[in-house]
Design a protein around this motif. Structure first.
Motif, PDB file in Angstrom:
ATOM      1  N   GLY A 471      -8.592 -11.176   4.349  1.00  0.00           N
ATOM      2  CA  GLY A 471      -9.744 -10.769   3.563  1.00  0.00           C
ATOM      3  C   GLY A 471     -11.025 -10.602   4.360  1.00  0.00           C
ATOM      4  O   GLY A 471     -12.053 -10.208   3.808  1.00  0.00           O
ATOM      5  N   GLY A 535     -12.339 -11.378  -2.965  1.00  0.00           N
ATOM      6  CA  GLY A 535     -11.332 -11.795  -1.984  1.00  0.00           C
ATOM      7  C   GLY A 535     -11.688 -11.471  -0.551  1.00  0.00           C
ATOM      8  O   GLY A 535     -10.904 -11.750   0.356  1.00  0.00           O
ATOM      9  N   GLN A 536     -12.851 -10.874  -0.327  1.00  0.00           N
ATOM     10  CA  GLN A 536     -13.271 -10.528   1.027  1.00  0.00           C
ATOM     11  C   GLN A 536     -14.428 -11.416   1.485  1.00  0.00           C
ATOM     12  O   GLN A 536     -15.130 -12.005   0.660  1.00  0.00           O
TER      13      GLN A 536
END
Length: 546
Positions: A471, A535-536
Motif C-alpha cells: 500500500g 489502504g495507501q
C-alpha cells in the motif's frame, strides 16, 4: 604493484629493531618536528626503557608481524615468496603523502589508546545473507583489533552500511548522522550502486574533510568476480589509477583528496593473485561458488579463532523455509578473505608507522583541498543536519520523531519489513520511516536552520528492488506540503526529473526532493498531509537542512 611497506622486513626480523633504533636516535627529525608530531615521536622514542624491557609499541610491532604471518598461513600462502606482497596489494595509495597521513592516524590512535573506523555502504557491506559479525568489516575488526588490544589500544569498527541504499543525498549528505564525527578512518563501499561521475560522492569526501577528527578516507573498488576458467594477467593487478564511480569533475577523488589520507581498497587484485599464483583451493573455480556459498544464512563453524555467533531468538515460523538469498551477496568465505587481507595490509601500515621516524613534512596533512565539482555552497564548509529514524545512526543524531509535534497519528515502521531477518542475523540496518495515511492526517515537523539562504530537502527510502508493496505510494503527488504556513506546490520544488541545476546533488529520483530553495536562519515549521486513497500510505525517512 607498488612496493609494499614491509618488503623483506618480515623475512629479516632484525629489520624492525633497526627501524626502531632509527626512531630512538632521530634527534634531527624531532628538532624539525611540529608540536603535534613531536608528541607522537616522543611517545615512540620513550615507550621502552634502557633495560630493553618490551614496551607497548614493541609489543604491537611483534604482534602485528606474527598475526600477518598467521593470516598468510591461514590463506595458504605462508610459504609463497610473494605472499606478503599479494595480500598487501589490497590497500593502495595514490602518493606517498596519502600513506603517511594514514600512518600518522595510526600513530595517533596508539598514543590515544583508541582507533575508530566508520564503514558506510550497501547490503554487501552490511553482510546481508550472512550473520552481521561475518561481514568483512567485523572480520577486520576481530583480527586488527586483537593486535591493537595486545598493545593496549581499543578498536571500534562501526559497520553502519544500509542495504539497498546507495549514493543518494540521504547517505552522502548524512555521513555525520550515520557514523559520527569522531572517526580516524572513514570507508566508502557503494561501488555496486554508484552512478558514474556523480558529484554526490564528493559530499562524502567533504564530510571527512570537515569532521573535527579529520579521518583518512578509504574507497573500496569493485569488480571482484573471477571466472571459472581463466589465467593470470598483469593487467588485473595493476595499481588503480581512476574510477568513474568515485569521480567528480573528471577527477578521481582518491587522487584529489590524497592530502587528507584518501587511499583505496582493491580486493579484486588480491583474489587474482591468490587464485592464479597462490593456487588457493577456495578460488579454484573462480568466485561464483563464494557468492553461491551454501553456508549463507546458516550458523557458521568458528574459524581462525573467530568467536561462535550468538543465537538470536526466532520468530513464529522462522526456519520453516529458507530465505531467498541475493546472488550478489558474498558468502562467509569471501567475507572472511576480504576482512583478513584488509587486516594484513593495515597491520603492515601499522608496523611501518611504528618503526619509521617521521619529519614534520611527512606528517603534514593538507586540508586545503579544492572543491572538484560539487556545489561549494552546499558542500564546502557547511555541514547539513539530517533528522532520521533509520538505523544505524549515532545516538546524538536528531530523529524525525523528535521533530514531530505531539498528537499526530503517523507511525514509525520498518519500510522493508525485515524484522525476523534482523533478529536472526543481528543486522544493524533498519529502514525505519515515519508513515502516514489520509486517515492519519497531517504531521508537523519543527526544525531550526543555522544558515541563511540554504535549501530544505525531504527524502524517502527507496522501495525494495524498486517495487513499493503493502500500500505504500511515493510521496510526490500523494501529499500536500506547507512550509511556515505557506503551501508548497510542485512548481516550487526542485526535482531530479526537472532540470535541478545547482541543486543536482540534493535530489534523487523517487528518493529526495528540495521543498524550498532558500530558507532564512531560524525556526521553521513543515506540515505534510497525505492525500492517498484507502489502504495507501506515504513515508518520510530524512529531513535535511543547513
Amino acid at each position: 604493484p607498488p612496493t609494499p611497506p614491509l618488503a623483506g622486513m618480515c623475512r629479516r626480523p632484525w629489520a624492525g629493531l633497526v627501524g626502531l633504533v632509527a626512531v630512538l636516535v632521530a634527534v634531527p627529525c624531532v628538532v624539525r618536528a611540529s608540536k603535534r608530531s613531536e608528541a607522537v615521536i616522543d611517545f615512540v622514542r620513550h615507550e621502552g626503557d634502557a633495560s630493553g624491557r618490551s614496551s607497548r609499541v614493541q609489543e604491537l610491532i611483534r604482534l602485528a608481524r606474527e598475526h600477518r604471518a598467521a593470516i598468510r598461513q591461514h590463506l595458504g600462502v605462508g610459504d609463497k615468496a610473494d605472499g606478503e606482497m599479494w595480500l598487501d596489494r589490497v590497500v593502495g595509495f595514490p602518493n606517498e603523502q596519502s600513506r603517511q597521513v594514514l600512518e600518522h592516524k595510526l600513530r595517533d590512535a596508539v598514543e590515544r589508546g583508541k582507533l575508530t573506523v566508520g564503514m558506510m555502504g550497501i547490503s554487501t557491506t552490511a553482510g546481508h545473507d550472512n550473520h552481521y559479525n561475518q561481514s568483512y568489516s567485523k572480520v577486520f575488526e576481530r583480527h586488527f583489533g586483537t593486535v591493537l588490544r595486545g598493545g593496549g589500544v581499543e578498536l571500534e569498527v562501526r559497520n553502519h552500511a544500509v542495504g539497498g541504499f546507495g549514493v543518494t543525498p540521504a547517505t552522502h549528505l548524512c555521513v555525520n548522522t550515520m557514523v559520527g564525527t569522531d572517526l580516524d578512518i572513514l570507508g566508502w563501499d557503494y561501488q555496486m550502486m554508484a552512478p558514474r561521475g556523480d558529484c554526490l560522492v564528493e559530499h562524502f569526501a567533504r564530510a571527512a574533510l570537515n569532521m573535527p577528527s579529520k579521518p583518512a578516507l578509504l574507497f573500496w573498488q569493485g569488480g571482484v568476480w573471477l571466472p571459472k576458467n581463466g589465467k593470470f594477467s598483469e593487467a588485473n593487478v595493476k595499481p588503480i589509477r581512476s574510477n568513474l564511480k568515485q569521480s567528480c569533475g573528471n577527477k578521481w577523488l582518491v587522487d584529489a583528496y590524497a592530502g587528507i589520507g584518501a587511499h583505496y581498497g582493491d580486493l579484486a587484485a588480491v583474489l587474482h593473485y591468490l587464485r592464479y599464483l597462490g593456487q588457493v583451493p577456495e578460488l579454484a573455480d573462480g568466485t561464483d561458488p563464494l557468492f553461491g556459498d551454501p553456508t549463507k544464512g546458516q550458523s557458521p563453524a568458528p574459524d581462525f579463532s573467530e568467536p561462535a555467533l550468538p543465537t538470536a531468538p526466532r520468530g513464529k515460523g522462522q526456519g520453516q523455509q529458507r530465505r531467498r538469498l541475493a546472488r550478489h551477496h558474498p558468502g562467509p568465505t569471501l567475507h572472511r578473505m576480504w576482512g583478513l587481507v584488509w587486516a594484513h595490509a593495515y597491520l603492515g601500515v601499522l608496523v611501518r608507522a611504528l618503526t619509521h621516524a617521521a619529519s614534520d613534512e611527512e606528517l603534514k596533512r593538507s586540508d586545503k583541498v579544492a572543491v572538484q565539482g560539487c556545489n561549494a555552497k552546499f558542500c564546502d564548509k557547511v555541514v547539513p543536519t539530517c533528522a532520521t529514524d533509520m538505523f544505524p545512526r549515532v545516538p546524538e543524531a536528531p530523529t524525525l520523531s523528535q521533530l514531530a509535534e505531539p498528537g499526530h497519528a503517523w507511525q514509525v515502521r520498518d519500510n522493508d519489513n525485515r524484522g525476523e531477518a534482523n533478529r536472526k542475523f543481528s543486522y544493524l540496518d533498519r529502514k525505519m520511516v515515519l508513515s502516514g495515511s489520509a486517515a492519519d492526517g497531517p504531521i508537523v515537523l519543527n526544525f531550526e536552520t543555522q544558515h541563511d539562504g540554504m535549501p530544505l530537502v525531504v527524502c524517502e527510502v527507496p522501495c525494495p528492488w524498486g517495487r513499493c508493496k503493502g500500500g505504500r505510494v511515493m510521496l510526490l503527488g500523494n501529499a500536500n506540503f506547507e512550509l511556515d504556513a505557506k503551501a508548497v506546490g510542485e512548481q516550487d520544488m526542485v526535482l531530479a526529473t526537472k532540470n535541478p541545476g545547482p541543486f543536482k546533488n540534493l535530489v534523487n529520483k523517487d528518493t529526495c526532493m528540495v521543498l524550498a530553495k532558500s530558507l532564512t536562519k531560524g525556526k521553521h515549521r513543515l506540515s505534510i498531509k497525505p492525500t492517498v486513497g484507502s489502504g495507501q500510505f506515504v513515508v518520510i525517512s530524512h529531513l535535511i537542512f543547513f
